[in-house]
Write an enzyme that holds these catalytic residues in place. Structure first.
Site, short mmCIF file in Angstrom:
data_model
loop_
_atom_site.label_atom_id
_atom_site.label_comp_id
_atom_site.label_asym_id
_atom_site.label_seq_id
_atom_site.Cartn_x
_atom_site.Cartn_y
_atom_site.Cartn_z
N PRO A 86 0.84 -1.20 0.00
CA PRO A 86 0.00 0.00 0.00
C PRO A 86 0.88 1.25 0.00
O PRO A 86 1.85 1.34 0.75
CB PRO A 86 -0.80 -0.12 1.31
CG PRO A 86 -0.73 -1.57 1.67
CD PRO A 86 0.59 -2.06 1.15
N LEU A 87 0.54 2.22 -0.85
CA LEU A 87 1.35 3.43 -0.95
C LEU A 87 1.39 4.20 0.37
O LEU A 87 2.39 4.86 0.69
CB LEU A 87 0.80 4.33 -2.07
CG LEU A 87 1.03 3.82 -3.50
CD1 LEU A 87 0.42 4.78 -4.50
CD2 LEU A 87 2.52 3.66 -3.79
N CYS A 88 0.29 4.11 1.16
CA CYS A 88 0.29 4.82 2.44
C CYS A 88 1.35 4.27 3.39
O CYS A 88 1.98 5.01 4.15
CB CYS A 88 -1.10 4.75 3.09
SG CYS A 88 -1.70 3.08 3.37
N THR A 89 1.56 2.94 3.32
CA THR A 89 2.59 2.33 4.16
C THR A 89 3.97 2.78 3.72
O THR A 89 4.84 3.10 4.54
CB THR A 89 2.50 0.79 4.08
OG1 THR A 89 1.23 0.37 4.57
CG2 THR A 89 3.59 0.13 4.91
N GLU A 110 4.30 6.65 4.72
CA GLU A 110 4.15 7.11 6.10
C GLU A 110 4.77 6.20 7.15
O GLU A 110 5.42 6.68 8.09
CB GLU A 110 2.65 7.30 6.40
CG GLU A 110 1.98 8.34 5.51
CD GLU A 110 0.48 8.38 5.71
OE1 GLU A 110 -0.01 7.74 6.67
OE2 GLU A 110 -0.20 9.01 4.89
#
Length: 467
Positions: A229-232, A235
């Site tokens: 996941p790009l959020c992982t 961030e």
């Protein structure tokens, strides 16, 4: 226990049962095992197999074999094929030797680092096996003209990517032609033997276009690539792989806006490695190395030398069986698992009769007024193809080409495909383009069976160009 005398007597008795005499020195010669396969009849041979000295001479002096890839599996393949009697080999590979290759790619030495793999591998095998000629090709597989691949009796794959296999598969299948009963024409069949390894696991498969499933028929065997996941990544990175993918998927576009990342460019890979290292240090994450960066970005699983040797042996044997007919071939997919103990299994997969690569071809019915430009637009919208950036070839003639020949063939776009194909009622057109599948873009050749509406009913004057 049998003595040497008993074994020789048994061999003499077996030889007496065949029609082909063997030389007295055969038992002690370097080609003893090859002679036993090629100069004797048997119960498991191909129906067309004819044991003879001429067959052995053909394999050694005339049969040309192409090995695609000169890495861990490719090195083993070149050695095994050379020792199996094949004396005319070519090898193609675009990579240069790295230090990390030396633990399993046994043809390379420390002083070879930085040199082309294909050239060094060819040189080393020729030094060891007398009489063998190996022609190296240091380039991308896409850089070779399609006719280059047609010069070989068989193609053996030692690749590490789905995209490369798919391309070679589409090239080999593009030579395949079918008769009026949709049966493959034997002389147009270009056999392939494909090997692959992942750690302690591997496979060997036989691909006879039009008879066995091609690579595209069983593309579902390859699991989709793991995605984070790009959020992982942006961030909360937790692993070295997260840091590498952040540099690869996010940071690259921020810094190199508009420039496409090339995983085969050492400079691009080095940039991603350094950025991933900075990211890892920021979050206190260990384990980022250049080798791991390559593995994550290119989805490479570390190779094991013993697995390469086992799979290569299976591929070399299948190559000899296909070319000579000395035994029935693998039917048609061998899997090897050496993780816990040893497990091998052969699975029979069925050919997909509707395959757009190895089948008779995608059926397209067009008006005789359809221009080449309109034809390209139809290919992009076609539910099975979704092709873009297309080159079009008919009977060896370039109707429209991407790249350097685009300007030269651009004038054909306004002409009708019917005229460009010589006003024949139907014909097979080969198109080379880019398609998207599973969020991945792949390039390759596709075969189209084009039929023109009403062309069969045209008069001789119409066919000659009158309207």
């Amino acid at each position: 226990m049998h003595t040497d005398s008993d074994i020789l007597q048994l061999e003499d008795a077996q030889q007496a049962c065949t029609d082909v005499p063997m030389a007295e020195s055969t038992v002690n010669s370097r080609t003893r095992d090859l002679d036993r396969l090629l100069l004797r009849a048997g119960h498991l041979v191909d129906p067309n197999f004819q044991p003879s000295i001429e067959l052995k001479d053909y394999i050694q002096d005339y049969a040309r074999v192409l090995v695609v890839g000169a890495g861990g599996l490719g090195c083993e393949l070149l050695k095994d094929l050379a020792l199996s009697g094949f004396k005319n080999l070519d090898v193609i590979d675009m990579d240069r030797i790295e230090v990390t290759n030396l633990n399993r790619q046994f043809l390379f030495r420390l002083e070879d680092v930085g040199k082309p793999k294909a050239e060094v591998a060819a040189k080393r095998v020729m030094e060891r096996v007398s009489g063998v000629k190996i022609v190296p090709h240091f380039c991308r597989i896409e850089d070779k003209n399609i006719d280059f691949y047609n010069d070989f009796i068989i193609i053996v794959l030692g690749l590490d990517s789905v995209e490369a296999r798919s391309y070679i598969n589409s090239v080999a299948c593009s030579f395949l032609e079918y008769d009026e009963n949709e049966k493959p024409i034997e002389e147009t069949v270009k056999p392939m033997v494909d090997g692959g390894t992942e750690g302690f696991k591997g496979h060997a498969r036989v691909i006879i276009p039009g008879m066995t499933p091609c690579f595209e028929c069983t593309i579902w065997l390859f699991p989709p690539q793991v995605k984070f996941p790009l959020c992982t990544l942006a961030e909360t990175p937790r692993t070295a792989a997260h840091c590498i993918e952040y540099a690869h998927l996010i940071k690259w576009d921020e810094i190199h806006s508009g420039k496409t990342f090339d995983p085969d460019d050492p400079e691009d890979m080095q940039w991603v490695y350094k950025e991933a290292l900075k990211r890892a240090e920021l979050f206190g994450i260990p384990g980022v190395t250049y080798s791991l960066t390559q593995g994550v970005v290119k989805n490479i699983i570390p190779a094991i030398a013993s697995t390469n040797a086992i799979i290569s042996a299976a591929c070399a044997l299948e190559t000899l069986k296909i070319v000579s007919g000395c035994s029935k071939t693998l039917d048609n997919y061998l899997t090897f698992n050496g993780v816990e103990g040893l497990h091998t299994k052969v699975t029979h997969f069925e050919m997909d009769i509707n395959c757009i690569v190895c089948g008779p071809g995608v059926h397209m019915e067009l008006d005789t007024s359809c221009t080449l430009q309109k034809f390209l637009e139809l290919l992009e919208k076609h539910p099975k193809l979704h092709l873009s950036k297309v080159s079009v070839i008919f009977e060896g003639k370039n109707l429209y080409m991407q790249g350097p020949l685009e300007q030269e063939t651009r004038s054909n776009l306004s002409k009708t495909l019917f005229d460009l194909m010589g006003r024949v009622p139907s014909g097979t057109v080969h198109v080379n383009g880019t398609s998207s599948k599973n969020d991945k873009k792949t390039s390759g050749l596709r075969k189209l069976r084009v039929f023109f509406k009403g062309a069969d009913g045209m008069t001789d004057m119409d066919t000659a160009g009158g309207a």
